[in-house]
Design an enzyme around this catalytic site. Structure first.
Site, PDB file in Angstrom:
ATOM      1  N   LYS A 272       0.846  -1.203   0.000  1.00 50.65           N
ATOM      2  CA  LYS A 272       0.000   0.000   0.000  1.00 50.65           C
ATOM      3  C   LYS A 272       0.879   1.250   0.000  1.00 50.65           C
ATOM      4  CE  LYS A 272      -3.894  -1.876   2.683  1.00 50.65           C
ATOM      5  NZ  LYS A 272      -4.942  -1.686   1.674  1.00 50.65           N
ATOM      6  N   ARG A 346     -10.135 -11.664   2.022  1.00 51.83           N
ATOM      7  CA  ARG A 346     -10.995 -12.714   1.452  1.00 51.83           C
ATOM      8  C   ARG A 346     -10.320 -14.084   1.481  1.00 51.83           C
ATOM      9  NH1 ARG A 346     -11.483  -9.419  -4.091  1.00 51.83           N
ATOM     10  NH2 ARG A 346     -11.332  -7.752  -2.551  1.00 51.83           N
TER      11      ARG A 346
END
Ligand code: BES
Ligand code: MN
Ligand code: ZN
Length: 496
Positions: A272, A346
């Site tokens: 990020k 996920r």
């Protein structure tokens, strides 16, 4: 932090020997008005309270606090007028909760307060007061001790003292659960990592008789939890999977709870940007809510069986980290091609959902700070709720009713093919930005067992307040969606 003690007022609030009295104001078409419960205080001011507050600039709007010195009109030195907002169809519980929270935040150095907001809605006033008084100061070397020690609650007209005391007890337990979740979220990632999170969660659960099992990296490898191991492999702090089982009295329904426990999300090799990365300390908010909710259910003895499955991992880039291009074999055997290591939630959730479904639950509720797309679509105060149609709508209705907010979102079939992989059964991201929250929901759906009613709550924005305090919500961890889960569990206990 030490929470203030809340108890029913034993004298009429306007006569109480306290430091401050909290009353409610409302915003009507005609301007400022007093909320019910403020009549005696108004009488002490010769019926001129609205006039005086108006002269001080009060409008009755939500989150407004106006303090008025009593100069001897009352034993209390100050009246704190808390705006409830528009109330044309009556005052809602959430309005009382928010105004009570704003008042608690504004009480400052007050030691002993009384409130009349509790006469409008006792439960909401207790929750709002406790949550508004919350502070997380464990890492401040010079933090002053909290001053607010006691709040007297004016009782509603209806109901007995015994009923009121039961309401206060239940509301306090709910607020404590929200506080537990907030504490977890606010604990920095150097102190809250998979092993320490698992340990703290286990201690809380065991204290209320909930059975706990913690799988460490060896146990995870043996059982084939490829998603949790893949994501957690890049950190020297190895992943965990916590299982907590609560067996309530006369349980007729079994509920599986799953929460995302990424104790810090750097993005991994798909790293990020530096700006705001520190906010990824909150990437375990779903796990925090699940742990707090199971402990609450046990405390309140909900007649349910609840099994929580909580994957915990730190998503770090390193020589041991998983790569874009890797194929992971998930728990249960499905394979996933990793195209972006920042779509890690996920992956750990897929493992956990498959494990949770092995228990054959009547309902599955999964909670995660899953996508930035949730914040783009719905903002910071509305969770995205996906899943099987009927159950999703039920959860969304309850999220609205609690005041935590949440909105039903679709799982559009046409997006599913975009998760097809060249190599594996599935890839972890689509090749585009569209409907990112929904694509994540579609990914999770692949791992839910046939026929299990399920809901996925994407709480990326609402779980962590990066803006100014408002209502009963301070900066940092909000403790969402503990109250929604508590209300959902109560609803299932009552209605199946
Ligand atoms: N933890 C983030 C999602 C998030 C974003 C939570 C902002 C709270 C605030 C998640 O793991 C993530 O990085 N998601 C990616 C998915 C993308 C790579 C498909 C995102 O949303 O950018
Ligand atoms: Mn991520
Ligand atoms: Zn994440």
């Amino acid at each position: 932090m030490t929470a203030p003690k809340l108890a029913l007022a034993t004298t009429p609030v306007a006569e109480a020997s306290v430091d401050a009295i909290v009353i409610g104001t409302v915003h009507t078409g005609a301007g400022l008005a007093l909320a019910p419960g403020g009549e005696q205080v108004d009488a002490a001011f010769g019926g001129k309270l609205v006039e005086v507050l108006g002269a001080l600039g009060a409008t009755g709007k939500a989150d407004e606090i106006v303090k008025l010195p009593t100069l001897g009109a009352l034993k209390a030195a100050v009246v704190v007028a808390a705006g409830l907002g528009k109330a044309d169809d009556g005052v809602t519980a959430e309005q009382v909760r928010r105004a009570s929270g704003a008042a608690a935040r504004a009480l400052g150095k007050t030691k002993h307060a009384a409130t009349t907001l509790s006469s409008v809605d006792l439960q909401a006033a207790v929750e709002g007061t406790l949550l508004g008084a919350y502070s997380f100061t464990g890492y401040k070397s010079d933090a002053p001790a909290p001053e607010l020690a006691k709040v007297d609650l004016a009782a509603p007209d209806e109901g007995t003292g015994k009923e009121h005391r039961a309401t206060i007890k239940a509301a306090t337990a709910i607020a404590e659960a929200v506080t537990t979740a907030r504490d977890f979220v606010n604990t920095p990632p150097n102190d809250l990592y998979p092993a320490s999170f698992a340990e703290k969660a286990a201690a809380l659960a065991k204290a209320v008789g909930v059975e706990v099992e913690v799988l460490d990296e060896k146990a995870l490898r043996k059982a084939g939890f490829g998603g949790v191991l893949g994501v957690g492999g890049g950190s020297v702090r190895q992943p965990r999977l916590v299982r907590m089982s609560y067996q309530g009295p006369k349980a007729r329904k079994k509920i599986a709870l799953v929460g995302k426990g990424i104790t810090f999300d750097t993005g991994g090799i798909s790293i990020k940007p530096a700006a705001n990365m520190e906010q990824m300390t909150s990437d375990m908010s779903g796990a925090a809510a699940v742990v707090a909710s199971v402990v609450l259910a046990a405390k309140l003895k909900y007649p349910l069986e609840i099994i929580a499955t909580v994957p915990m991992a730190e998503n770090m880039p390193s020589g041991a980290a998983y790569r874009p291009g890797d194929v992971l074999t998930m728990y249960g055997g499905k394979t996933v091609e990793v195209l972006n290591t920042d779509a890690e939630g996920r992956l750990i959730l897929a493992d956990a959902i498959v494990r949770a479904c092995e228990d054959a639950p009547d309902y599955l509720v999964e909670i995660s700070t899953l996508t930035g797309a949730q914040v783009v679509a719905l903002g910071n105060r509305t969770s995205g709720i996906m899943g099987s149609d009927e159950f999703r709508d039920r959860v969304a209705g309850i999220a609205q009713a609690t005041g935590e907010g949440g909105w039903a979102m679709p799982l559009p079939e046409e997006l599913r093919a975009d998760l097809d992989s060249r190599l594996a059964d599935l890839s972890n991201v689509t090749g585009h930005r569209w409907g990112g929250m929904l694509a994540a929901g579609l990914f999770l759906r692949e791992f839910v067992a046939e026929g299990v009613p399920w809901a996925h709550l994407d709480i990326a924005g609402p779980s962590f307040n990066t803006g100014a305090p408002w209502g009963y919500t301070g900066k940092g961890g909000t403790g969402l969606p503990v109250r929604t889960v508590a209300a959902l569990l109560a609803d299932i206990a009552a209605n199946g």
